[in-house]
Design a protein around this motif. Structure first.
Motif, PDB file in Angstrom:
ATOM      1  N   ARG A  50       8.170  -0.497  -4.183  1.00 45.06           N
ATOM      2  CA  ARG A  50       8.371  -0.260  -5.624  1.00 45.06           C
ATOM      3  C   ARG A  50       9.507  -1.135  -6.138  1.00 45.06           C
ATOM      4  NH1 ARG A  50       7.494   5.464  -4.494  1.00 45.06           N
ATOM      5  NH2 ARG A  50       5.419   6.066  -5.236  1.00 45.06           N
ATOM      6  N   ARG A  51      10.561  -1.310  -5.316  1.00 41.86           N
ATOM      7  CA  ARG A  51      11.663  -2.185  -5.716  1.00 41.86           C
ATOM      8  C   ARG A  51      11.179  -3.630  -5.902  1.00 41.86           C
ATOM      9  NH1 ARG A  51      16.958  -0.678  -4.765  1.00 41.86           N
ATOM     10  NH2 ARG A  51      17.400  -2.573  -5.959  1.00 41.86           N
ATOM     11  N   LEU A  52      10.144  -3.997  -5.127  1.00 46.24           N
ATOM     12  CA  LEU A  52       9.598  -5.344  -5.261  1.00 46.24           C
ATOM     13  C   LEU A  52       8.626  -5.476  -6.435  1.00 46.24           C
ATOM     14  CD1 LEU A  52       8.871  -6.197  -1.499  1.00 46.24           C
ATOM     15  CD2 LEU A  52      10.783  -7.007  -2.900  1.00 46.24           C
ATOM     16  N   GLY A  53       8.249  -4.332  -7.055  1.00 44.23           N
ATOM     17  CA  GLY A  53       7.397  -4.389  -8.242  1.00 44.23           C
ATOM     18  C   GLY A  53       6.004  -3.831  -8.073  1.00 44.23           C
ATOM     19  N   PHE A  54       5.708  -3.172  -6.942  1.00 44.38           N
ATOM     20  CA  PHE A  54       4.384  -2.591  -6.725  1.00 44.38           C
ATOM     21  C   PHE A  54       4.489  -1.077  -6.860  1.00 44.38           C
ATOM     22  CE2 PHE A  54       0.953  -0.954  -3.955  1.00 44.38           C
ATOM     23  CZ  PHE A  54      -0.125  -1.559  -4.578  1.00 44.38           C
ATOM     24  N   ASN A  55       3.882  -0.524  -7.907  1.00 41.26           N
ATOM     25  CA  ASN A  55       4.040   0.896  -8.219  1.00 41.26           C
ATOM     26  C   ASN A  55       2.900   1.773  -7.733  1.00 41.26           C
ATOM     27  OD1 ASN A  55       6.533   0.551  -9.601  1.00 41.26           O
ATOM     28  ND2 ASN A  55       5.403  -0.223 -11.397  1.00 41.26           N
ATOM     29  N   ALA A  56       1.798   1.180  -7.256  1.00 43.09           N
ATOM     30  CA  ALA A  56       0.676   1.974  -6.755  1.00 43.09           C
ATOM     31  C   ALA A  56       0.929   2.357  -5.296  1.00 43.09           C
ATOM     32  CB  ALA A  56      -0.621   1.179  -6.893  1.00 43.09           C
ATOM     33  N   HIS A  57       0.003   3.143  -4.727  1.00 43.85           N
ATOM     34  CA  HIS A  57       0.163   3.559  -3.336  1.00 43.85           C
ATOM     35  C   HIS A  57      -0.272   2.427  -2.421  1.00 43.85           C
ATOM     36  CE1 HIS A  57       0.236   6.135   0.207  1.00 43.85           C
ATOM     37  NE2 HIS A  57       0.893   7.016  -0.548  1.00 43.85           N
ATOM     38  N   LEU A  58       0.423   2.262  -1.313  1.00 41.77           N
ATOM     39  CA  LEU A  58       0.165   1.146  -0.412  1.00 41.77           C
ATOM     40  C   LEU A  58      -1.091   1.327   0.442  1.00 41.77           C
ATOM     41  CD1 LEU A  58       3.776   0.334   0.881  1.00 41.77           C
ATOM     42  CD2 LEU A  58       2.290  -1.184  -0.426  1.00 41.77           C
ATOM     43  N   VAL A  59      -1.471   2.554   0.744  1.00 38.25           N
ATOM     44  CA  VAL A  59      -2.613   2.787   1.635  1.00 38.25           C
ATOM     45  C   VAL A  59      -3.866   2.109   1.084  1.00 38.25           C
ATOM     46  CG1 VAL A  59      -4.154   4.524   2.611  1.00 38.25           C
ATOM     47  CG2 VAL A  59      -1.694   4.935   2.541  1.00 38.25           C
ATOM     48  N   GLY A  60      -4.536   1.328   1.945  1.00 39.09           N
ATOM     49  CA  GLY A  60      -5.745   0.600   1.557  1.00 39.09           C
ATOM     50  C   GLY A  60      -5.483  -0.814   1.104  1.00 39.09           C
ATOM     51  N   GLU A  61      -4.214  -1.183   0.867  1.00 43.61           N
ATOM     52  CA  GLU A  61      -3.888  -2.528   0.412  1.00 43.61           C
ATOM     53  C   GLU A  61      -3.837  -3.513   1.583  1.00 43.61           C
ATOM     54  OE1 GLU A  61      -3.388  -3.778  -2.606  1.00 43.61           O
ATOM     55  OE2 GLU A  61      -3.674  -1.883  -3.683  1.00 43.61           O
ATOM     56  N   ASP A  62      -4.197  -4.761   1.303  1.00 44.22           N
ATOM     57  CA  ASP A  62      -3.998  -5.856   2.251  1.00 44.22           C
ATOM     58  C   ASP A  62      -2.529  -6.269   2.132  1.00 44.22           C
ATOM     59  OD1 ASP A  62      -3.752  -8.373   3.470  1.00 44.22           O
ATOM     60  OD2 ASP A  62      -5.857  -8.835   3.157  1.00 44.22           O
ATOM     61  N   LEU A  63      -1.724  -5.879   3.098  1.00 43.11           N
ATOM     62  CA  LEU A  63      -0.274  -6.016   2.945  1.00 43.11           C
ATOM     63  C   LEU A  63       0.175  -7.467   2.877  1.00 43.11           C
ATOM     64  CD1 LEU A  63       2.195  -4.145   2.716  1.00 43.11           C
ATOM     65  CD2 LEU A  63       2.607  -4.544   5.145  1.00 43.11           C
ATOM     66  N   SER A  64      -0.415  -8.348   3.660  1.00 41.72           N
ATOM     67  CA  SER A  64       0.008  -9.744   3.630  1.00 41.72           C
ATOM     68  C   SER A  64      -0.274 -10.378   2.273  1.00 41.72           C
ATOM     69  CB  SER A  64      -0.676 -10.538   4.742  1.00 41.72           C
ATOM     70  OG  SER A  64      -2.080 -10.516   4.583  1.00 41.72           O
ATOM     71  N   ALA A  65      -1.470 -10.137   1.713  1.00 45.99           N
ATOM     72  CA  ALA A  65      -1.814 -10.692   0.399  1.00 45.99           C
ATOM     73  C   ALA A  65      -0.942 -10.077  -0.692  1.00 45.99           C
ATOM     74  CB  ALA A  65      -3.292 -10.461   0.108  1.00 45.99           C
ATOM     75  N   LEU A  66      -0.691  -8.762  -0.605  1.00 50.48           N
ATOM     76  CA  LEU A  66       0.131  -8.088  -1.605  1.00 50.48           C
ATOM     77  C   LEU A  66       1.561  -8.636  -1.590  1.00 50.48           C
ATOM     78  CD1 LEU A  66       0.747  -5.804  -3.626  1.00 50.48           C
ATOM     79  CD2 LEU A  66       1.154  -4.296  -1.661  1.00 50.48           C
ATOM     80  N   THR A  67       2.141  -8.779  -0.409  1.00 54.24           N
ATOM     81  CA  THR A  67       3.511  -9.272  -0.317  1.00 54.24           C
ATOM     82  C   THR A  67       3.610 -10.697  -0.826  1.00 54.24           C
ATOM     83  OG1 THR A  67       3.814  -7.870   1.636  1.00 54.24           O
ATOM     84  CG2 THR A  67       5.460  -9.568   1.252  1.00 54.24           C
ATOM     85  N   SER A  68       2.616 -11.508  -0.538  1.00 53.29           N
ATOM     86  CA  SER A  68       2.601 -12.886  -1.017  1.00 53.29           C
ATOM     87  C   SER A  68       2.576 -12.943  -2.538  1.00 53.29           C
ATOM     88  CB  SER A  68       1.396 -13.634  -0.437  1.00 53.29           C
ATOM     89  OG  SER A  68       1.374 -14.964  -0.870  1.00 53.29           O
ATOM     90  N   ARG A  69       1.829 -12.031  -3.178  1.00 50.11           N
ATOM     91  CA  ARG A  69       1.769 -12.007  -4.641  1.00 50.11           C
ATOM     92  C   ARG A  69       3.080 -11.544  -5.255  1.00 50.11           C
ATOM     93  NH1 ARG A  69      -3.042  -9.104  -3.844  1.00 50.11           N
ATOM     94  NH2 ARG A  69      -2.055  -7.272  -4.787  1.00 50.11           N
TER      95      ARG A  69
END
Length: 516
Positions: free
Chosen positions: A207-226
């Protein structure tokens, strides 16, 4: 207390590669302890021809996520027989042992488990070298939460990797093991890189990085890159997560976004050699980095202040030097020249501090430069040789500034008053060496050593000695007044001037290094 290496070398037949592997394990096993909610004890078989086999505890770690099962340290203890039957089974059969009833340590019930430790290397692939005892305090047992279930599942995967010899991974050069930890934030990925579980702290970090939705189900590498503010940094973090999914162990990496900084560590999950995903530990280090930047700014400001003070002192010295050239009265000219040297000696300290990262200086270089300057301005016709014995080491600025003034005065007194005037001649170059000068040479020696949290300094010459009836406290010279005032006042030490038995004069200064 003996170290792991000391105990292993004294009581076992383990070689250097095996002991190094145990050191790596002990450096990274806090992770396994926290995920297991259990104490971990590292047991190695003792060098012994008797039966049954005995085991020595060479390391121990307590969990930060649960109460310990042991109030006392077990390191250094040797056990055999029924007490270590579970260790014997795990070691002899090369498998994780989980059967057995709870045991009691005083009033504390505990569950025993034993995990064999294998050495994976080119020389001895798969050799068993130790057993980890995983002992869980059962006094607070209850129905586990989702977080605890994920912790325990991950702990079992890592335990199997320990048994396989694939955990811990080899440490990258310069990498520390201080952070992140389990409690900072944990994310579990499946084999495709999708998040199957994220702890509340890990969710908060994203959330501090700007992602407010729940992480479960997300592609973490692609999300972090964005999310990353720097695309190159984001791609680097994503590549490291993907490499962990391939079974590699990349180094830790930081990612910044929206003014926040998160430290990440990705670890492969390879129980029984099968890649089933990855473990990602995250820690919000935003405040830590902000403080580090503030300290760097503060340090840079302090160094700039020292640089400006040095420049101002050099300006004052230049003005005094210019004034001395315009004065015709010899006494006034000498007084101004003495002031120039005093100001210049203080400027040396500030020049050194302006290049230092803290409020401390390596004092040896300053002493050598002050000694050189003292020899160059000496009025004596003798060739004065300067020598330093011992080392002053690193001194705090509050001691260095006053001490350089004292040494400057003592050195000037030595070269100007210790030796009778002869035919004018250029003073010999100043050298810093241990060899003694030839007989008859004029010499001044600065000695320094530390003893019982005190700095002992002496300035000795082989000159004509102190005049008859000399009293340091009754002298009217400004230089000696400065020496006494600084030595007993600012430095809170003692100063004594005396004749040497072998001829010449010696000034002995004792300065406490601990400031109260």
């Amino acid at each position: 207390m003996s170290t792991l290496r000391d105990l292993a070398e004294e009581h076992t037949d383990l070689g250097a590669p095996a002991i190094d592997a145990l050191h790596r394990l002990a450096g990274d096993w806090q992770l396994l302890s926290d995920l297991s909610f259990a104490d971990l004890l590292l047991w190695v078989p003792v060098r012994d021809d008797g039966e049954p086999r005995r085991f020595l505890c060479v390391a121990q770690v307590r969990p930060t996520t649960a109460p310990t099962a042991y109030q006392d340290d077990q390191v250094g203890r040797i056990f055999g027989g029924p007490e270590v039957a579970h260790l014997e089974i795990a070691f002899a059969q090369g498998r994780i042992w989980r059967e057995g009833d709870p045991v009691w340590y005083g009033d504390t019930p505990a569950r025993h488990e034993a995990i064999p430790v294998r050495l994976r290397g080119a020389e001895e692939p798969g050799r068993l070298i130790a057993v980890i005892g995983r002992d869980t305090n059962l006094s607070t047992a209850r129905t586990p939460s989702q977080l605890e279930l994920n912790y325990l599942t991950t702990a079992d995967d890592l335990a199997q990797m320990v048994s396989d010899g694939t955990f811990p991974p080899r440490r990258h050069p310069g990498e520390t093991t201080s952070a992140p930890r389990v409690g900072d934030g944990l994310i579990r990925l499946d084999a495709g890189g999708k998040v199957t579980y994220a702890s509340p702290n890990a969710q908060s970090a994203y959330r501090r990085l700007g992602f407010n939705a729940h992480l479960v189900g997300e592609d973490l590498s692609a999300l972090t890159s964005r999310l990353a503010a720097d695309p190159l940094e984001g791609n680097d973090v994503a590549d490291r997560m993907l490499s962990a999914l391939r079974g590699e162990s990349p180094p830790r990496q930081e990612v910044e976004a929206r003014g926040a900084t998160v430290l990440m560590r990705a670890l492969p999950l390879l129980p029984a050699g099968v890649p089933i995903g990855a473990l990602v530990l995250v820690r919000d280090v935003t405040e830590v980095r902000r403080r580090e930047r503030a300290l760097m700014t503060k340090d840079a400001t302090i160094r700039e202040i020292h640089h400006r003070v040095k420049n101002n002192l050099q300006t004052v010295a230049a003005l005094l030097r210019l004034q001395a050239r315009r004065v015709d009265i010899p006494e006034a000219k000498m007084a101004l020249q003495d002031s120039v040297r005093r100001v210049a000696s203080i400027a040396l300290v500030h020049e050194t501090l302006s290049m230092s990262s803290d409020e401390a200086v390596d004092f040896d270089g300053i002493v050598d430069r002050v000694a050189t300057a003292a020899a160059e301005v000496a009025a004596t016709g003798s060739a004065v040789r300067m020598r330093r014995d011992g080392t002053f080491g690193v001194l705090p600025a509050e001691i260095a500034t006053s001490l350089v003034m004292v040494l400057n005065e003592l050195l000037l007194n030595a070269v100007e008053h210790a030796f009778p005037d002869e035919d004018p001649d250029e003073p010999a170059p100043v050298v810093d060496e241990a060899s003694s000068p030839a007989a008859g040479d004029a010499e001044v020696v600065v000695s320094a050593h530390r003893f019982r949290k005190q700095l002992h300094v002496s300035v000795a010459d082989n000159g004509q000695g102190l005049p008859q009836g000399f009293r340091a406290d009754a002298g009217g010279r400004l230089g000696l007044q400065i020496v006494r005032a600084l030595a007993t006042g600012e430095l809170r030490g003692t100063i004594e001037l005396r004749n040497r038995a072998s001829g010449g004069t010696e000034a002995v200064l004792v300065v406490p290094l601990i400031r109260k």
